[in-house]
Design a protein around this motif. Structure first.
Motif, PDB file in Angstrom:
ATOM      1  N   LEU A   1       0.863  -1.172   0.000  1.00  0.00           N
ATOM      2  CA  LEU A   1       0.000   0.000   0.000  1.00  0.00           C
ATOM      3  C   LEU A   1       0.904   1.228   0.000  1.00  0.00           C
ATOM      4  CD1 LEU A   1      -2.601  -1.054   2.741  1.00  0.00           C
ATOM      5  CD2 LEU A   1      -2.905  -1.130   0.257  1.00  0.00           C
ATOM      6  N   PHE A   2       0.378   2.343  -0.491  1.00  0.00           N
ATOM      7  CA  PHE A   2       1.168   3.570  -0.574  1.00  0.00           C
ATOM      8  C   PHE A   2       0.394   4.712   0.065  1.00  0.00           C
ATOM      9  CE2 PHE A   2       2.289   0.842  -4.107  1.00  0.00           C
ATOM     10  CZ  PHE A   2       3.685   0.867  -4.116  1.00  0.00           C
ATOM     11  N   ALA A   3       1.036   5.409   0.991  1.00  0.00           N
ATOM     12  CA  ALA A   3       0.434   6.577   1.627  1.00  0.00           C
ATOM     13  C   ALA A   3       1.001   7.828   0.968  1.00  0.00           C
ATOM     14  CB  ALA A   3       0.742   6.595   3.123  1.00  0.00           C
ATOM     15  N   VAL A   4       0.120   8.713   0.500  1.00  0.00           N
ATOM     16  CA  VAL A   4       0.562   9.931  -0.166  1.00  0.00           C
ATOM     17  C   VAL A   4       1.092  10.920   0.873  1.00  0.00           C
ATOM     18  CG1 VAL A   4      -0.101  11.848  -1.669  1.00  0.00           C
ATOM     19  CG2 VAL A   4      -1.165   9.597  -1.979  1.00  0.00           C
ATOM     20  N   ARG A   5       2.340  11.328   0.716  1.00  0.00           N
ATOM     21  CA  ARG A   5       2.948  12.319   1.606  1.00  0.00           C
ATOM     22  C   ARG A   5       2.788  13.731   1.069  1.00  0.00           C
ATOM     23  NH1 ARG A   5       8.990  10.880   2.479  1.00  0.00           N
ATOM     24  NH2 ARG A   5       9.028  13.103   2.989  1.00  0.00           N
ATOM     25  N   SER A   6       2.934  13.870  -0.233  1.00  0.00           N
ATOM     26  CA  SER A   6       2.799  15.185  -0.857  1.00  0.00           C
ATOM     27  C   SER A   6       2.378  15.006  -2.301  1.00  0.00           C
ATOM     28  CB  SER A   6       4.114  15.968  -0.782  1.00  0.00           C
ATOM     29  OG  SER A   6       5.124  15.320  -1.543  1.00  0.00           O
ATOM     30  N   GLY A   7       1.831  16.082  -2.890  1.00  0.00           N
ATOM     31  CA  GLY A   7       1.387  16.007  -4.271  1.00  0.00           C
ATOM     32  C   GLY A   7       0.036  15.341  -4.401  1.00  0.00           C
ATOM     33  N   SER A   8      -0.309  14.980  -5.624  1.00  0.00           N
ATOM     34  CA  SER A   8      -1.594  14.318  -5.882  1.00  0.00           C
ATOM     35  C   SER A   8      -1.423  13.313  -7.010  1.00  0.00           C
ATOM     36  CB  SER A   8      -2.669  15.353  -6.240  1.00  0.00           C
ATOM     37  OG  SER A   8      -2.256  16.146  -7.340  1.00  0.00           O
ATOM     38  N   PHE A   9      -2.327  12.339  -7.032  1.00  0.00           N
ATOM     39  CA  PHE A   9      -2.247  11.233  -7.979  1.00  0.00           C
ATOM     40  C   PHE A   9      -3.638  10.909  -8.511  1.00  0.00           C
ATOM     41  CE2 PHE A   9       1.318  11.013  -5.170  1.00  0.00           C
ATOM     42  CZ  PHE A   9       2.364  10.468  -5.884  1.00  0.00           C
ATOM     43  N   LYS A  10      -3.689  10.218  -9.641  1.00  0.00           N
ATOM     44  CA  LYS A  10      -4.957   9.711 -10.161  1.00  0.00           C
ATOM     45  C   LYS A  10      -4.819   8.220 -10.410  1.00  0.00           C
ATOM     46  CE  LYS A  10      -4.047  10.435 -15.121  1.00  0.00           C
ATOM     47  NZ  LYS A  10      -4.508  11.042 -16.392  1.00  0.00           N
ATOM     48  N   SER A  11      -5.909   7.491 -10.192  1.00  0.00           N
ATOM     49  CA  SER A  11      -5.974   6.073 -10.531  1.00  0.00           C
ATOM     50  C   SER A  11      -6.965   5.905 -11.662  1.00  0.00           C
ATOM     51  CB  SER A  11      -6.401   5.234  -9.320  1.00  0.00           C
ATOM     52  OG  SER A  11      -5.374   5.207  -8.342  1.00  0.00           O
ATOM     53  N   ALA A  12      -6.575   5.124 -12.668  1.00  0.00           N
ATOM     54  CA  ALA A  12      -7.418   4.984 -13.856  1.00  0.00           C
ATOM     55  C   ALA A  12      -7.334   3.568 -14.402  1.00  0.00           C
ATOM     56  CB  ALA A  12      -6.998   5.981 -14.929  1.00  0.00           C
ATOM     57  N   ILE A  13      -8.395   3.200 -15.102  1.00  0.00           N
ATOM     58  CA  ILE A  13      -8.450   1.922 -15.814  1.00  0.00           C
ATOM     59  C   ILE A  13      -8.430   2.231 -17.302  1.00  0.00           C
ATOM     60  CG2 ILE A  13      -9.846  -0.126 -16.265  1.00  0.00           C
ATOM     61  CD1 ILE A  13     -11.030   0.242 -13.446  1.00  0.00           C
ATOM     62  N   HIS A  14      -7.645   1.489 -18.074  1.00  0.00           N
ATOM     63  CA  HIS A  14      -7.537   1.714 -19.503  1.00  0.00           C
ATOM     64  C   HIS A  14      -8.125   0.521 -20.254  1.00  0.00           C
ATOM     65  CE1 HIS A  14      -4.490   4.413 -17.817  1.00  0.00           C
ATOM     66  NE2 HIS A  14      -4.707   5.163 -18.882  1.00  0.00           N
ATOM     67  N   THR A  15      -8.961   0.821 -21.252  1.00  0.00           N
ATOM     68  CA  THR A  15      -9.560  -0.223 -22.072  1.00  0.00           C
ATOM     69  C   THR A  15      -8.539  -0.731 -23.088  1.00  0.00           C
ATOM     70  OG1 THR A  15     -10.379   1.394 -23.690  1.00  0.00           O
ATOM     71  CG2 THR A  15     -11.823   0.856 -21.831  1.00  0.00           C
ATOM     72  N   GLU A  16      -8.888  -1.809 -23.771  1.00  0.00           N
ATOM     73  CA  GLU A  16      -7.968  -2.394 -24.740  1.00  0.00           C
ATOM     74  C   GLU A  16      -7.640  -1.436 -25.878  1.00  0.00           C
ATOM     75  OE1 GLU A  16      -9.440  -6.110 -26.089  1.00  0.00           O
ATOM     76  OE2 GLU A  16      -9.223  -7.111 -24.140  1.00  0.00           O
ATOM     77  N   ASP A  17      -8.579  -0.532 -26.200  1.00  0.00           N
ATOM     78  CA  ASP A  17      -8.313   0.426 -27.282  1.00  0.00           C
ATOM     79  C   ASP A  17      -7.663   1.715 -26.768  1.00  0.00           C
ATOM     80  OD1 ASP A  17     -10.423   1.523 -25.956  1.00  0.00           O
ATOM     81  OD2 ASP A  17     -11.767   1.659 -27.680  1.00  0.00           O
ATOM     82  N   GLY A  18      -7.227   1.695 -25.492  1.00  0.00           N
ATOM     83  CA  GLY A  18      -6.445   2.813 -24.972  1.00  0.00           C
ATOM     84  C   GLY A  18      -7.233   3.912 -24.299  1.00  0.00           C
TER      85      GLY A  18
END
Length: 241
Positions: free
Chosen positions: A58-75
């Motif tokens: 697991l990862f705890a965010v210390r600074s900054g920001s992130f996004k989590s995304a799912i990508h389909t087969e066609d990108g």
């Protein structure tokens, strides 16, 4: 893990009250510090984990920001969550032992890595740590449920108002200003997350500014009428846009 004078320990981290909502004693904090690995900075577009990678931490965010995304087969990309300091990333890998989404840095940021194997061993010794993990998992489930309701039952106007209100609340919880903050995500990424076009996002931001709800200056958002924003966001009646 070998520690240096530059290490930031849980006791001195300004976001520990978010990562560690359960009160841990000194022995528990010391044990947690011993298994946490402080990672080098990630820069914009750097990938923290890829969908399908073997689950390890697991990862705890210390600074900054992130996004989590799912990508389909066609990108095509579908953003499923944004992460701010104090958030934990990686719960979607617990069941299948593979990360369920790709997490990318939206700006320069840092994370603390918690190897799950070591975390499990520690949880067996310290029930408070296990309780903390369960609280975070429960919070993620609740947030997912709220997002499903938001996407299915709200108008475009209410979706964006809710998003702005939600961000303001989260920044406030982290000790930042809840009245003025920068959007680290683009309008296109916000639209992707909310199921709206970038044109709709831009049009609504312009309208909200004309209505004196917010002020927009590039990525800087200033909340002017927070109560009105919350009231309009929670109004389930149909409104034209």
């Amino acid at each position: 893990m070998k520690k240096t004078e530059l290490s930031i320990h849980c006791q001195s981290c300004s976001f520990s009250h978010l990562c560690l909502p359960v009160s841990l004693n000194q022995d528990e904090l010391d044990s947690l510090d011993n298994i946490i690995e402080r990672k080098t900075p990630l820069h914009k577009h750097d990938i923290l984990v890829n969908k399908g990678d073997k689950f390890r931490s697991l990862f705890a965010v210390r600074s900054g920001s992130f996004k989590s995304a799912i990508h389909t087969e066609d990108g095509q990309e579908q953003i499923v969550s944004f992460h701010l300091p104090g958030d934990l990333i990686g719960f979607d890998g617990l069941y299948s032992k593979r990360y369920g989404s790709t997490t990318t840095a939206l700006e320069t940021g840092m994370v603390c890595e918690l190897p799950y194997e070591n975390l499990e061993e520690m949880s067996a010794l310290y029930p408070n740590v296990k309780q903390q993990i369960m609280i975070h998992m429960s919070g993620e489930i609740q947030q997912d449920q709220e997002m499903i309701m938001l996407l299915n039952k709200r108008t475009a106007e209410q979706k964006l108002l809710h998003f702005l209100s939600f961000l303001a609340q989260r920044f406030g919880e982290r000790g930042f200003s809840k009245k003025e903050f920068n959007l680290s995500m683009t309008r296109n990424e916000i639209g992707n997350y909310l199921g709206l076009t970038v044109e709709t996002i831009s049009r609504l931001l312009t309208r909200f500014q004309k209505e004196n709800l917010i002020k927009v200056d590039g990525k800087l958002i200033t909340i002017i009428e927070s109560n009105k924003i919350v009231a309009k966001a929670n109004n389930l009646e149909e409104s034209l846009i």
